[in-house]
Design a protein around this motif. Structure first.
Motif, PDB file in Angstrom:
ATOM      1  N   GLN A  67       0.826  -1.217   0.000  1.00 31.73           N
ATOM      2  CA  GLN A  67       0.000   0.000   0.000  1.00 31.73           C
ATOM      3  C   GLN A  67       0.858   1.263   0.000  1.00 31.73           C
ATOM      4  O   GLN A  67       0.449   2.301  -0.506  1.00 31.73           O
ATOM      5  CB  GLN A  67      -0.969   0.000   1.185  1.00 31.73           C
ATOM      6  CG  GLN A  67      -0.373  -0.455   2.528  1.00 31.73           C
ATOM      7  CD  GLN A  67       0.482   0.585   3.224  1.00 31.73           C
ATOM      8  OE1 GLN A  67       0.209   1.772   3.107  1.00 31.73           O
ATOM      9  NE2 GLN A  67       1.513   0.171   3.931  1.00 31.73           N
ATOM     10  N   ASP A  68       2.058   1.179   0.585  1.00 32.51           N
ATOM     11  CA  ASP A  68       2.967   2.326   0.541  1.00 32.51           C
ATOM     12  C   ASP A  68       3.724   2.266  -0.780  1.00 32.51           C
ATOM     13  O   ASP A  68       4.662   1.479  -0.943  1.00 32.51           O
ATOM     14  CB  ASP A  68       3.942   2.284   1.719  1.00 32.51           C
ATOM     15  CG  ASP A  68       4.882   3.491   1.718  1.00 32.51           C
ATOM     16  OD1 ASP A  68       4.858   4.260   0.741  1.00 32.51           O
ATOM     17  OD2 ASP A  68       5.642   3.650   2.689  1.00 32.51           O
ATOM     18  N   GLY A 145       9.670   3.330   0.258  1.00 28.45           N
ATOM     19  CA  GLY A 145       8.652   3.327   1.305  1.00 28.45           C
ATOM     20  C   GLY A 145       9.127   4.041   2.565  1.00 28.45           C
ATOM     21  O   GLY A 145      10.325   4.094   2.860  1.00 28.45           O
ATOM     22  N   GLY A 147       8.445   3.316   5.841  1.00 26.48           N
ATOM     23  CA  GLY A 147       8.800   2.496   6.999  1.00 26.48           C
ATOM     24  C   GLY A 147      10.276   2.164   7.049  1.00 26.48           C
ATOM     25  O   GLY A 147      10.915   2.242   8.109  1.00 26.48           O
ATOM     26  N   SER A 148      10.829   1.798   5.908  1.00 26.24           N
ATOM     27  CA  SER A 148      12.249   1.417   5.890  1.00 26.24           C
ATOM     28  C   SER A 148      13.147   2.655   5.820  1.00 26.24           C
ATOM     29  O   SER A 148      14.222   2.683   6.423  1.00 26.24           O
ATOM     30  CB  SER A 148      12.529   0.472   4.715  1.00 26.24           C
ATOM     31  OG  SER A 148      12.146   1.035   3.489  1.00 26.24           O
ATOM     32  N   CYS A 182       9.802  -3.681   7.963  1.00 22.20           N
ATOM     33  CA  CYS A 182       9.186  -4.815   7.270  1.00 22.20           C
ATOM     34  C   CYS A 182      10.221  -5.811   6.750  1.00 22.20           C
ATOM     35  O   CYS A 182      10.352  -6.007   5.531  1.00 22.20           O
ATOM     36  CB  CYS A 182       8.287  -4.336   6.126  1.00 22.20           C
ATOM     37  SG  CYS A 182       6.976  -3.240   6.649  1.00 22.20           S
ATOM     38  N   HIS A 270      11.471  -5.524   2.182  1.00 23.77           N
ATOM     39  CA  HIS A 270      11.470  -6.625   1.202  1.00 23.77           C
ATOM     40  C   HIS A 270      10.872  -6.204  -0.141  1.00 23.77           C
ATOM     41  O   HIS A 270      11.040  -6.890  -1.133  1.00 23.77           O
ATOM     42  CB  HIS A 270      10.702  -7.831   1.767  1.00 23.77           C
ATOM     43  CG  HIS A 270       9.247  -7.553   1.945  1.00 23.77           C
ATOM     44  ND1 HIS A 270       8.731  -6.982   3.094  1.00 23.77           N
ATOM     45  CD2 HIS A 270       8.205  -7.725   1.114  1.00 23.77           C
ATOM     46  CE1 HIS A 270       7.435  -6.837   2.949  1.00 23.77           C
ATOM     47  NE2 HIS A 270       7.082  -7.273   1.756  1.00 23.77           N
ATOM     48  N   VAL A 271      10.143  -5.056  -0.164  1.00 22.65           N
ATOM     49  CA  VAL A 271       9.624  -4.561  -1.459  1.00 22.65           C
ATOM     50  C   VAL A 271      10.771  -3.779  -2.124  1.00 22.65           C
ATOM     51  O   VAL A 271      10.774  -2.555  -2.171  1.00 22.65           O
ATOM     52  CB  VAL A 271       8.361  -3.696  -1.268  1.00 22.65           C
ATOM     53  CG1 VAL A 271       7.765  -3.332  -2.617  1.00 22.65           C
ATOM     54  CG2 VAL A 271       7.334  -4.431  -0.428  1.00 22.65           C
ATOM     55  N   ARG A 273      12.042  -2.466  -4.845  1.00 20.81           N
ATOM     56  CA  ARG A 273      11.534  -2.192  -6.196  1.00 20.81           C
ATOM     57  C   ARG A 273      12.334  -1.099  -6.883  1.00 20.81           C
ATOM     58  O   ARG A 273      12.518  -0.017  -6.336  1.00 20.81           O
ATOM     59  CB  ARG A 273      10.047  -1.809  -6.139  1.00 20.81           C
ATOM     60  CG  ARG A 273       9.786  -0.758  -5.151  1.00 20.81           C
ATOM     61  CD  ARG A 273       8.365  -0.568  -4.731  1.00 20.81           C
ATOM     62  NE  ARG A 273       8.450   0.155  -3.464  1.00 20.81           N
ATOM     63  CZ  ARG A 273       7.459   0.494  -2.703  1.00 20.81           C
ATOM     64  NH1 ARG A 273       6.246   0.178  -3.037  1.00 20.81           N
ATOM     65  NH2 ARG A 273       7.645   1.155  -1.585  1.00 20.81           N
TER      66      ARG A 273
HETATM   67  S1  SF4 Z   1       6.789  -3.211   2.995  1.00 21.96           S
HETATM   68 FE1  SF4 Z   1       8.134  -1.433   2.632  1.00 21.96          FE
HETATM   69  S2  SF4 Z   1       6.873  -0.007   1.478  1.00 21.96           S
HETATM   70 FE2  SF4 Z   1       5.508  -1.469   2.467  1.00 21.96          FE
HETATM   71  S3  SF4 Z   1       4.929  -0.580   4.453  1.00 21.96           S
HETATM   72 FE3  SF4 Z   1       6.727  -1.859   4.820  1.00 21.96          FE
HETATM   73  S4  SF4 Z   1       8.458  -0.456   4.615  1.00 21.96           S
HETATM   74 FE4  SF4 Z   1       6.704   0.568   3.656  1.00 21.96          FE
END
Ligand code: SF4
Length: 279
Positions: A67-68, A145, A147-148, A182, A270-271, A273
């Motif tokens: 979603q992010d 993203g 979060g990371s 994540c 892990h995304v 991209r």
């Molecule tokens: S997987 Fe990556 S892009 Fe998705 S919410 Fe977690 S840190 Fe953000």
């Protein structure tokens, strides 16, 4: 001189924004497979399977992997024999981001830092332009993203901290990040340069394909040593325990000032991209 209309850049950036967000690279999927073979935690294995399944659905149904959908980070290698026509490079890239996030129904994730009011179209993009030999343009779109990115840090070590100082800081950063970025993550490390250059090196190191060796043997060894230590932390996939806290550590290094020892850690979830095109 080769003339290139900036409209082509807009088109490429638009397409790459959508592709990067829906089509996880084969190198990442293979890294999940390798991790599943090594993982000792049944829950960890299950999560890795789910991540692969999530990526499959995203690709087949052209929906975002997460979603992010990230801040649009764009790297441009601009051939010095290229003459850009028809407009302004920065505006062409921003328009590509605008169109990509609109047409791909990607979440707009950019806001004013104080008011938190969304800019509405995921601009501005973060654009890193390098002038290189040749008459081509290489465009890389790497949505990042929050979060990371939030778990990333720059630190100015002292020269006497040495290689042990790098190891300590990187492993500690991953430990303190816990489940926030994540995991399983890819840990980008920039060593040397200046304060801002170290951060850029860390980000650029994430563009290297997963599973590839670092061309500098000393860094390749250090990457393996740090990865082993990280995967002993027990954080595991999504922070629920296991051996697969990170899939890889990637490093880039350049000389620094005799009085300094800049170090940056850019954590990638892990995304992982990023997509690229050549014009
Ligand atoms: S997987 Fe990556 S892009 Fe998705 S919410 Fe977690 S840190 Fe953000």
């Amino acid at each position: 001189m080769r003339e290139i209309d900036v409209k082509l850049i807009t088109e490429k950036v638009r397409d790459l924004c959508m592709k990067a967000n829906t089509d996880l690279g084969e190198d990442v999927l293979q890294a999940f497979d390798r991790a599943m073979e090594r993982e000792e935690s049944p829950l960890g294995i299950e999560i890795l399977k789910e991540l692969k399944e999530n990526a499959r659905i995203a690709k087949e149904e052209s929906v975002p992997i997460c979603q992010d959908t990230g801040f649009a980070v764009v790297f441009i290698d601009l051939g010095q024999e290229v003459h850009l026509a028809g407009g302004n490079l920065k505006e062409a890239i921003e328009e590509g981001v605008r169109q990509g996030f609109r047409d791909g129904y990607l979440r707009k994730s950019v806001c004013h830092p104080f008011t938190r009011v969304n800019t509405g179209d995921n601009t501005p993009a973060i654009i890193h332009t390098e002038v290189v030999p040749g008459d081509k343009i290489r465009v890389i779109v790497a949505p990042k993203g929050g979060g990371s990115e939030n778990m990333s840090r720059v630190v100015m070590l002292t020269p006497s901290d040495g290689v042990e100082g790098i190891k300590r800081f990187v492993v500690q950063r991953v430990k303190e990040s816990g489940s926030n970025p994540c995991p399983p993550t890819i840990v980008g490390v920039g060593i040397g340069g200046t304060f801002e250059q170290a951060a850029l090196l860390a980000k650029k190191s994430l563009l290297r394909p997963l599973g590839s060796k670092n061309p500098v043997p000393e860094l390749d060894r250090l990457e393996s040593e740090i990865l082993t230590e990280i995967n002993r932390l027990g954080i595991g996939p999504q922070g629920l325990g296991g051996r697969t806290t990170s899939l890889a550590v990637h490093m880039l290094l350049m000389p620094c000032h005799i009085a300094s020892f800049p170090l940056a850690v850019n954590i990638q979830c892990h995304v992982q991209r990023h997509k690229e095109a050549e014009i």
